[in-house]
Design an enzyme around this catalytic site. Structure first.
Site, PDB file in Angstrom:
ATOM      1  N   CYS A  35       5.766 -35.867-117.228  1.00  0.00           N
ATOM      2  CA  CYS A  35       4.583 -34.786-117.295  1.00  0.00           C
ATOM      3  C   CYS A  35       5.772 -33.771-115.536  1.00  0.00           C
ATOM      4  O   CYS A  35       5.090 -32.735-115.716  1.00  0.00           O
ATOM      5  CB  CYS A  35       3.701 -35.544-116.460  1.00  0.00           C
ATOM      6  SG  CYS A  35       4.100 -36.763-114.772  1.00  0.00           S
ATOM      7  N   CYS A 105       2.041 -43.297-113.208  1.00  0.00           N
ATOM      8  CA  CYS A 105       2.148 -42.033-111.960  1.00  0.00           C
ATOM      9  C   CYS A 105       2.534 -42.791-111.018  1.00  0.00           C
ATOM     10  O   CYS A 105       3.281 -42.358-110.141  1.00  0.00           O
ATOM     11  CB  CYS A 105       0.633 -41.605-111.803  1.00  0.00           C
ATOM     12  SG  CYS A 105       0.105 -40.626-113.771  1.00  0.00           S
TER      13      CYS A 105
HETATM   14 FE1  FES Z   1       2.442 -36.360-113.447  1.00  0.00          FE
HETATM   15 FE2  FES Z   1       1.404 -38.042-113.220  1.00  0.00          FE
HETATM   16  S1  FES Z   1       0.447 -37.062-114.185  1.00  0.00           S
HETATM   17  S2  FES Z   1       2.906 -37.994-111.904  1.00  0.00           S
END
Ligand code: FES
Length: 130
Positions: A35, A105
């Site tokens: 992400c 995460c």
């Molecule tokens: Fe990136 Fe949670 S979506 S750390």
């Protein structure tokens, strides 16, 4: 059932130990390739190997902020060996769970602590135990 537990929401909305430590003994930064979120962790460690202070900065999602906040509360005042053994699963459990697709995460928190400890050992090689 709500997507996020009350504990997650509490740590997201009122994160503990946010900030930096100027004279930190160990600093670690990790990124999540999936992400692009980034987490930075600062540790203050005394001569007995106790983490006396810990701060974090997270440029990331709510679950990452909640995970790093919870992780800091779990290692503050604890020996470095305990911090090194902290798993993302333990952090997620302490948060009363994360949705499956948000578990990655919490990995950021575990890795940021490990990265900060590596920096600490690089600066204090005498402290590294075999
Ligand atoms: Fe990136 Fe949670 S979506 S750390």
């Amino acid at each position: 059932m709500a997507l996020y537990s009350e504990t997650v929401m509490d740590h997201f909305l009122n994160p503990r130990n946010v900030g930096t430590i100027e004279d930190a003994d160990g600093v670690g930064q990790v990124g999540n390739a999936r992400c692009g979120d980034i987490m930075k962790m600062y540790l203050k460690i005394d001569d007995d190997g106790i983490i006396t202070d810990v701060k974090f900065e997270t440029f990331g999602c709510g679950s990452a902020i909640a995970s790093s906040s919870m992780a800091t509360t779990m290692i503050k005042g604890r020996p470095v060996a305990e911090a090194a053994a902290l798993t993302n699963k333990a952090v997620a459990e302490a948060l009363d769970g994360l949705p499956d697709y948000k578990m990655h995460c919490s990995v950021l928190a575990e890795e940021a602590i490990k990265s900060a400890l590596e920096d600490y050992y690089a600066k204090h090689p005498d402290k590294r135990k075999e």
